[in-house]
Write a protein that holds these residues in place. Sequence first.
Motif, PDB file in Angstrom:
ATOM      1  N   TYR A  94      42.520  51.601  21.296  1.00 59.31           N
ATOM      2  CA  TYR A  94      41.446  50.822  21.500  1.00 59.31           C
ATOM      3  C   TYR A  94      41.494  50.500  19.715  1.00 59.31           C
ATOM      4  N   ILE A  95      41.046  49.738  18.733  1.00 62.61           N
ATOM      5  CA  ILE A  95      40.713  49.660  17.919  1.00 62.61           C
ATOM      6  C   ILE A  95      39.475  49.453  17.575  1.00 62.61           C
ATOM      7  N   ILE A  96      38.654  49.248  16.730  1.00 66.62           N
ATOM      8  CA  ILE A  96      37.080  49.396  16.715  1.00 66.62           C
ATOM      9  C   ILE A  96      36.506  48.602  15.005  1.00 66.62           C
ATOM     10  N   PHE A  97      36.356  47.429  15.463  1.00 72.43           N
ATOM     11  CA  PHE A  97      35.830  46.576  14.630  1.00 72.43           C
ATOM     12  C   PHE A  97      34.063  46.709  13.761  1.00 72.43           C
ATOM     13  N   ASP A  98      34.135  46.095  12.446  1.00 75.11           N
ATOM     14  CA  ASP A  98      32.669  46.321  11.750  1.00 75.11           C
ATOM     15  C   ASP A  98      32.612  45.069  11.655  1.00 75.11           C
ATOM     16  N   GLN A  99      31.664  44.728  12.123  1.00 70.22           N
ATOM     17  CA  GLN A  99      31.145  43.077  12.016  1.00 70.22           C
ATOM     18  C   GLN A  99      29.626  43.038  11.480  1.00 70.22           C
ATOM     19  N   LYS A 100      29.836  42.183  10.253  1.00 68.52           N
ATOM     20  CA  LYS A 100      28.147  41.754   9.373  1.00 68.52           C
ATOM     21  C   LYS A 100      28.244  40.182   9.716  1.00 68.52           C
ATOM     22  N   VAL A 101      27.516  39.508   9.960  1.00 68.20           N
ATOM     23  CA  VAL A 101      26.850  38.065   9.623  1.00 68.20           C
ATOM     24  C   VAL A 101      25.379  38.465   8.718  1.00 68.20           C
ATOM     25  N   ILE A 102      26.494  37.292   7.233  1.00 69.20           N
ATOM     26  CA  ILE A 102      25.099  38.069   6.374  1.00 69.20           C
ATOM     27  C   ILE A 102      25.153  36.334   5.798  1.00 69.20           C
ATOM     28  N   ASN A 103      23.615  36.304   5.499  1.00 69.41           N
ATOM     29  CA  ASN A 103      23.317  34.368   4.844  1.00 69.41           C
ATOM     30  C   ASN A 103      23.532  34.474   3.284  1.00 69.41           C
ATOM     31  N   LYS A 104      24.790  33.626   3.079  1.00 71.60           N
ATOM     32  CA  LYS A 104      25.050  33.167   2.536  1.00 71.60           C
ATOM     33  C   LYS A 104      24.167  33.361   0.919  1.00 71.60           C
ATOM     34  N   LYS A 105      23.435  32.556   0.809  1.00 72.76           N
ATOM     35  CA  LYS A 105      22.433  32.442  -0.215  1.00 72.76           C
ATOM     36  C   LYS A 105      21.230  33.523  -0.196  1.00 72.76           C
ATOM     37  N   THR A 106      20.877  33.775   0.816  1.00 75.41           N
ATOM     38  CA  THR A 106      20.080  35.230  -0.087  1.00 75.41           C
ATOM     39  C   THR A 106      20.881  36.599  -0.176  1.00 75.41           C
ATOM     40  N   ASN A 107      22.468  36.419   0.870  1.00 76.82           N
ATOM     41  CA  ASN A 107      23.215  38.181   0.626  1.00 76.82           C
ATOM     42  C   ASN A 107      22.175  38.965   1.762  1.00 76.82           C
ATOM     43  N   GLU A 108      20.863  38.549   2.974  1.00 76.65           N
ATOM     44  CA  GLU A 108      20.743  39.583   3.624  1.00 76.65           C
ATOM     45  C   GLU A 108      22.055  39.218   4.399  1.00 76.65           C
ATOM     46  N   ILE A 109      21.474  41.179   5.388  1.00 79.05           N
ATOM     47  CA  ILE A 109      22.435  41.638   6.699  1.00 79.05           C
ATOM     48  C   ILE A 109      21.878  40.780   7.646  1.00 79.05           C
ATOM     49  N   LEU A 110      22.414  39.748   8.202  1.00 78.99           N
ATOM     50  CA  LEU A 110      21.587  39.303   9.729  1.00 78.99           C
ATOM     51  C   LEU A 110      21.718  40.199  10.529  1.00 78.99           C
ATOM     52  N   THR A 111      22.971  40.370  10.912  1.00 79.94           N
ATOM     53  CA  THR A 111      23.439  40.783  12.162  1.00 79.94           C
ATOM     54  C   THR A 111      24.443  42.120  11.705  1.00 79.94           C
ATOM     55  N   THR A 112      24.307  43.097  12.982  1.00 79.32           N
ATOM     56  CA  THR A 112      25.866  44.201  12.988  1.00 79.32           C
ATOM     57  C   THR A 112      26.188  44.128  13.714  1.00 79.32           C
ATOM     58  N   ALA A 113      27.534  44.630  13.916  1.00 81.28           N
ATOM     59  CA  ALA A 113      28.272  44.751  15.018  1.00 81.28           C
ATOM     60  C   ALA A 113      29.281  45.931  15.100  1.00 81.28           C
ATOM     61  N   LYS A 114      29.390  46.754  15.771  1.00 79.31           N
ATOM     62  CA  LYS A 114      30.274  47.589  16.399  1.00 79.31           C
ATOM     63  C   LYS A 114      31.888  46.778  17.503  1.00 79.31           C
ATOM     64  N   VAL A 115      32.402  46.414  17.414  1.00 76.12           N
ATOM     65  CA  VAL A 115      32.725  45.674  18.762  1.00 76.12           C
ATOM     66  C   VAL A 115      34.883  46.711  18.530  1.00 76.12           C
ATOM     67  N   LYS A 116      34.483  47.438  20.163  1.00 77.95           N
ATOM     68  CA  LYS A 116      35.831  48.148  20.791  1.00 77.95           C
ATOM     69  C   LYS A 116      36.461  47.138  21.292  1.00 77.95           C
TER      70      LYS A 116
END
Length: 130
Positions: A88-110
Amino acid sequence: MTKSSLEFKVQYSDTDSYKVAWHGSYLRWMEAGRVDWLYLIGVDIKKLDEDFNTVMPVVDLQIKYLKSAKLLEDVIVETTVDEITNLYIIFDQKVINKKTNEILTTAKVKGVAVKEGKILRNLKTLLNKE
């Protein structure tokens, strides 16, 4: 370490009736991030499917929605990899607001590699990571 960064503008089709990003939109953006990460390391998923009859489905997803992206905001999906094994492969993902640099969502995906309904046991070789 390879990192994919993709930018998206939240469209009407990404939002619910409150003009905030629908939870499924984040999954679509993250899938694009994973495909881009694979492309950056030299893996073409279309070629993988056509030439080797192999696909890479998600088998586990742990996601945290921290804040909402809103209509017409720009977001960045960052994708890195925590671990690659032969199974398997485990991805670490973040969705970030470009203007504020705030992290909106995080995920670990296998994800795994599957050929003819069977999980392959040579994922590192398939991804040229051995």
